[in-house]
Design a protein around this motif. Structure first.
Motif, mmCIF file in Angstrom:
data_model
loop_
_atom_site.group_PDB
_atom_site.id
_atom_site.type_symbol
_atom_site.label_atom_id
_atom_site.label_comp_id
_atom_site.label_asym_id
_atom_site.label_seq_id
_atom_site.Cartn_x
_atom_site.Cartn_y
_atom_site.Cartn_z
ATOM 1 N N ILE A 1 -7.832 1.456 1.085
ATOM 2 C CA ILE A 1 -6.546 2.100 1.324
ATOM 3 C C ILE A 1 -6.535 2.719 2.720
ATOM 4 O O ILE A 1 -5.568 2.561 3.473
ATOM 5 C CB ILE A 1 -6.271 3.184 0.271
ATOM 6 C CG1 ILE A 1 -6.168 2.556 -1.123
ATOM 7 C CG2 ILE A 1 -4.984 3.939 0.592
ATOM 8 C CD1 ILE A 1 -6.204 3.563 -2.254
ATOM 9 N N GLU B 1 -6.889 1.875 -6.220
ATOM 10 C CA GLU B 1 -7.776 1.026 -5.435
ATOM 11 C C GLU B 1 -8.842 1.838 -4.699
ATOM 12 O O GLU B 1 -8.765 3.056 -4.591
ATOM 13 C CB GLU B 1 -6.967 0.192 -4.425
ATOM 14 C CG GLU B 1 -6.041 -0.825 -5.051
ATOM 15 C CD GLU B 1 -4.690 -0.221 -5.429
ATOM 16 O OE1 GLU B 1 -4.506 1.001 -5.214
ATOM 17 O OE2 GLU B 1 -3.847 -0.954 -5.959
ATOM 18 N N ALA C 1 -6.090 0.130 5.395
ATOM 19 C CA ALA C 1 -4.729 -0.406 5.406
ATOM 20 C C ALA C 1 -3.758 0.565 6.073
ATOM 21 O O ALA C 1 -2.930 0.168 6.904
ATOM 22 C CB ALA C 1 -4.279 -0.718 3.983
ATOM 23 N N TRP D 1 0.807 -1.227 0.000
ATOM 24 C CA TRP D 1 0.000 0.000 0.000
ATOM 25 C C TRP D 1 0.836 1.270 0.000
ATOM 26 O O TRP D 1 0.329 2.340 0.335
ATOM 27 C CB TRP D 1 -0.945 -0.012 1.206
ATOM 28 C CG TRP D 1 -1.936 -1.123 1.140
ATOM 29 C CD1 TRP D 1 -1.954 -2.259 1.903
ATOM 30 C CD2 TRP D 1 -3.036 -1.238 0.239
ATOM 31 N NE1 TRP D 1 -3.009 -3.069 1.536
ATOM 32 C CE2 TRP D 1 -3.691 -2.466 0.512
ATOM 33 C CE3 TRP D 1 -3.542 -0.426 -0.773
ATOM 34 C CZ2 TRP D 1 -4.809 -2.892 -0.186
ATOM 35 C CZ3 TRP D 1 -4.658 -0.848 -1.483
ATOM 36 C CH2 TRP D 1 -5.284 -2.075 -1.171
ATOM 37 N N HIS E 1 4.545 5.313 2.755
ATOM 38 C CA HIS E 1 3.871 6.163 1.769
ATOM 39 C C HIS E 1 4.384 7.602 1.852
ATOM 40 O O HIS E 1 4.702 8.215 0.831
ATOM 41 C CB HIS E 1 2.360 6.113 2.001
ATOM 42 C CG HIS E 1 1.592 7.101 1.188
ATOM 43 N ND1 HIS E 1 1.621 7.114 -0.188
ATOM 44 C CD2 HIS E 1 0.782 8.131 1.554
ATOM 45 C CE1 HIS E 1 0.861 8.094 -0.642
ATOM 46 N NE2 HIS E 1 0.345 8.724 0.393
#
Length: 201
Positions: free
Chosen positions: A173, A168, A176, A160, A187
């Protein structure tokens, strides 16, 4: 700060990898990445955005590694919230290998473009040649686990790491990133590298 040469980046990557990642199978993965079957150390990070040059993927992976370490360290200084403690191995695995999916993903082609004198000439450019269409983060997880086991939080972080910039469902998301803080941290480190350290804009 002067940019490092591709060879210096390669040496640095290998040093960090060997020092930090000692899990069973890690040596075989590095061996594959260094083999003629892989272009990891010469591949670009993208076709025209960040790291769109030979060795761009390698430079990006190192940038994400240092960003992730710094980001996690900064959160430890907060009174209200800090991320869980992650091992040096987990940090190195997630950062150095999050974009393994881009290995053997790009090819060089030629196109016509006008030069500074207004004349047409053929110039090389990168284009996508996805021979294993398995997605992005999930492909990296898939490739890594051919060689070594990933812990759940590592697999989730790599899967992710694109966050809400991926295609997605936003609810998936969000869940997650909320459930796996390492995914959120990776990220952030990836976005900082892509949009601030490496952007061509």
């Amino acid at each position: 700060m002067p940019q490092k040469t591709p060879e210096e980046n390669k040496e640095e990557f290998i040093r960090i990898y060997k020092e930090c990642i000692t899990r069973k199978g890690a040596d075989k993965l590095l061996e594959y990445m260094l083999s003629e079957e892989s272009d990891f150390f010469t591949a670009p990070a993208s076709t025209r955005y960040h790291g769109a040059y030979e060795g761009g993927l390698l430079a990006h992976s190192l940038n994400v590694y240092y960003n992730l370490k710094a980001y996690l360290e900064r959160t430890r200084c907060r009174d209200t919230f800090s991320f869980p403690e992650y091992t040096e191995e987990s940090i190195a695995i997630c950062a150095l290998l999050h974009d393994l999916c881009k290995m053997n993903f790009y090819t060089v082609d030629m196109r016509n473009t006008k030069n500074a004198q207004g004349q047409w000439e053929k110039v090389p450019y990168y284009k996508i040649d996805d021979r294993l269409p398995y997605g992005h983060g999930e492909k990296s997880v898939f490739l890594i686990q051919f060689f070594m086991h990933l812990r759940r939080d590592e697999a989730m972080a790599i899967r992710w790491h694109m966050g809400f910039s991926g295609p997605e469902d936003a609810n998936t998301i969000g869940r997650a990133l909320e459930r796996y803080p390492l995914a959120f941290a990776l990220h952030v480190a990836d976005m900082e590298a892509s949009y601030f350290l490496e952007s061509t804009e």
